[in-house]
Design an enzyme around this catalytic site. Structure first.
Site, PDB file in Angstrom:
ATOM      1  N   ARG A   1      -5.941  51.215  22.732  1.00 26.24           N
ATOM      2  CA  ARG A   1      -6.935  50.919  23.760  1.00 26.24           C
ATOM      3  C   ARG A   1      -8.012  50.015  23.208  1.00 26.24           C
ATOM      4  O   ARG A   1      -8.318  50.022  22.025  1.00 26.24           O
ATOM      5  CB  ARG A   1      -7.500  52.207  24.350  1.00 26.24           C
ATOM      6  CG  ARG A   1      -6.608  52.630  25.509  1.00 26.24           C
ATOM      7  CD  ARG A   1      -7.082  53.825  26.183  1.00 26.24           C
ATOM      8  NE  ARG A   1      -6.885  54.978  25.339  1.00 26.24           N
ATOM      9  CZ  ARG A   1      -7.281  56.196  25.678  1.00 26.24           C
ATOM     10  NH1 ARG A   1      -7.906  56.387  26.789  1.00 26.24           N
ATOM     11  NH2 ARG A   1      -7.038  57.209  24.883  1.00 26.24           N
TER      12      ARG A   1
ATOM     13  N   SER B   1      -1.920  64.356  28.965  1.00 23.05           N
ATOM     14  CA  SER B   1      -1.027  63.198  29.136  1.00 23.05           C
ATOM     15  C   SER B   1      -1.379  62.148  28.095  1.00 23.05           C
ATOM     16  O   SER B   1      -2.558  61.952  27.806  1.00 23.05           O
ATOM     17  CB  SER B   1      -1.178  62.552  30.520  1.00 23.05           C
ATOM     18  OG  SER B   1      -0.380  61.383  30.588  1.00 23.05           O
TER      19      SER B   1
ATOM     20  N   TYR C   1       3.944  55.928  33.179  1.00 24.13           N
ATOM     21  CA  TYR C   1       2.635  56.562  33.393  1.00 24.13           C
ATOM     22  C   TYR C   1       2.237  56.458  34.862  1.00 24.13           C
ATOM     23  O   TYR C   1       1.931  57.454  35.511  1.00 24.13           O
ATOM     24  CB  TYR C   1       1.607  55.866  32.506  1.00 24.13           C
ATOM     25  CG  TYR C   1       0.215  56.440  32.538  1.00 24.13           C
ATOM     26  CD1 TYR C   1      -0.057  57.712  32.035  1.00 24.13           C
ATOM     27  CD2 TYR C   1      -0.854  55.689  33.033  1.00 24.13           C
ATOM     28  CE1 TYR C   1      -1.348  58.224  32.031  1.00 24.13           C
ATOM     29  CE2 TYR C   1      -2.151  56.192  33.028  1.00 24.13           C
ATOM     30  CZ  TYR C   1      -2.398  57.460  32.524  1.00 24.13           C
ATOM     31  OH  TYR C   1      -3.682  57.960  32.510  1.00 24.13           O
TER      32      TYR C   1
ATOM     33  N   PHE D   1      -9.137  63.421  23.938  1.00 22.50           N
ATOM     34  CA  PHE D   1     -10.469  62.824  24.105  1.00 22.50           C
ATOM     35  C   PHE D   1     -11.204  63.460  25.294  1.00 22.50           C
ATOM     36  O   PHE D   1     -12.242  64.122  25.125  1.00 22.50           O
ATOM     37  CB  PHE D   1     -10.274  61.312  24.274  1.00 22.50           C
ATOM     38  CG  PHE D   1     -11.460  60.553  24.783  1.00 22.50           C
ATOM     39  CD1 PHE D   1     -12.717  60.725  24.224  1.00 22.50           C
ATOM     40  CD2 PHE D   1     -11.307  59.632  25.818  1.00 22.50           C
ATOM     41  CE1 PHE D   1     -13.812  60.007  24.703  1.00 22.50           C
ATOM     42  CE2 PHE D   1     -12.378  58.902  26.287  1.00 22.50           C
ATOM     43  CZ  PHE D   1     -13.640  59.099  25.740  1.00 22.50           C
TER      44      PHE D   1
END
Ligand code: UDP
Length: 328
Positions: free
Chosen positions: A187, A76, A146, A12
């Site tokens: 998300r 990532s 993360y 993205f």
């Protein structure tokens, strides 16, 4: 032409950064291992001579022939659902991967910017979050893979800066949205829009009182561009401080999409931060940057993008099959 390496290029943010650097007149090398990225996001660049794509996992040694001006490390996984599916890769890309790219920056005498995150603040006890706040992270919770990898990333980046004199930049990215997001990564914005498009109920986790502050992708890219070109080597927040509760956000999406579905409440994920808002006075003063696109405008652009996709494209956005996934 000066050359730029962008990792996570098919993702993205990476794909929008590729567009920006092409527009600014650079030759761009996009790198991605396509675990969560999608070539559709950059296929419009393949016809350009100044764009090259390397399918490579940056957790392994990165070789680039010739000179490099800038490196942007944006590879990532970036959503809680992805961390659960690929926790080891999540750890490796921001630790081993960052190490490799810092080594490359040193070898090429290139300036590097690494994508850090508001997750370094964990479930914050300081509000809004200033860069000086050290955070409240659970290292062994589901987000630990993360959050701790990104905290390590900042540490090793600073060490290359001070010990090797590499020119480094660190951007702490807050929740960002816009065209090209995946619909299935859990998300909140793609979850709600996907649910509205499929005629499903809107799933609010917990009681929806937790807050987030959403930044439109073009604003974020502008902030990253300015930070890279600046001489500021400390971590910098880039995000939109306009904070909203997730329940109100769900109501906005219902209004925007005109869906007749209802809000349903589901369990709050473990360690879900209760509130999040970037404090951006550093970005304002050092970069003369602030977000320009408000949520109403940004959400409309994003919704129009998802609506413009064909059924086949929507299916692809919803079914990332992790086909390159190797358990290591
Ligand atoms: N969320 C939600 N419903 C969903 C997906 C997410 O209520 O279908 C909530 C989630 O619990 C969190 C917020 O929305 O409080 C933002 O979640 P996201 O995964 O987008 O980002 P992050 O938690 O990393 O900010």
């Amino acid at each position: 032409m000066e050359k730029v390496l962008i990792t996570g290029a098919a993702g993205f943010l990476g794909s929008h950064l590729c567009d920006r650097f092409i527009k600014e007149g650079y030759a761009v090398i996009g790198m991605d291992n396509l675990i969560t990225g999608n070539l559709k996001n950059i296929e419009h660049l393949f016809e350009l001579e100044q764009f090259k794509f390397y399918n490579h996992d940056v957790s392994n040694f990165v070789h680039i022939p010739g000179d490099l001006k800038y490196i942007l490390h944006f590879a990532s996984p970036a959503s809680p659902i992805d961390y659960l599916k690929i926790p080891i890769q999540t750890l490796k890309v921001s630790s081993l991967g960052t190490h490799n790219l810092l080594g490359l920056a040193k070898a090429k005498n290139a300036r590097i910017i690494v994508a850090s995150t508001s997750e370094v603040y964990g479930d914050p006890t300081v509000h809004p979050q200033t860069e000086g706040y050290w955070g409240n992270v659970n290292p062994v919770g589901p987000r630990g893979v993360y959050d701790e990898a990104k905290r390590f990333q900042e540490a090793i980046t600073m060490a290359y800066n001070t010990f090797h004199g590499v020119e480094t930049r660190m951007v702490r990215i807050f929740n960002t949205y816009g065209p090209r997001m995946r619909l299935n990564d859990g998300r909140v914005l793609p979850a709600f829009i996907g649910q509205a498009l499929r005629g499903e109920n809107i799933t609010v986790f917990g009681d929806g009182s937790q807050t987030r502050s959403f930044c439109f992708v073009d604003d974020l890219v502008e902030g990253i561009y300015r930070l890279l070109l600046s001489d500021y080597d400390q971590p910098m927040n880039i995000g939109n401080p306009d904070e909203i509760s997730i329940l109100e956000f769900a109501e906005e999406i219902i209004k925007l999409t005109g869906t007749s579905q209802k809000i349903i409440f589901e369990d709050l994920p473990v360690n879900d931060p209760k509130q999040r808002q970037p404090e951006i006075s550093k970005a304002r003063s050092v970069l003369n940057w602030e977000p320009k696109i408000d949520r109403a405008e940004g959400l409309k652009i994003t919704y129009d993008y998802f609506r413009s996709l064909s059924d086949e494209e929507l299916y692809a956005k919803e079914h990332n099959n992790f086909s390159n996934y190797i358990k290591r």
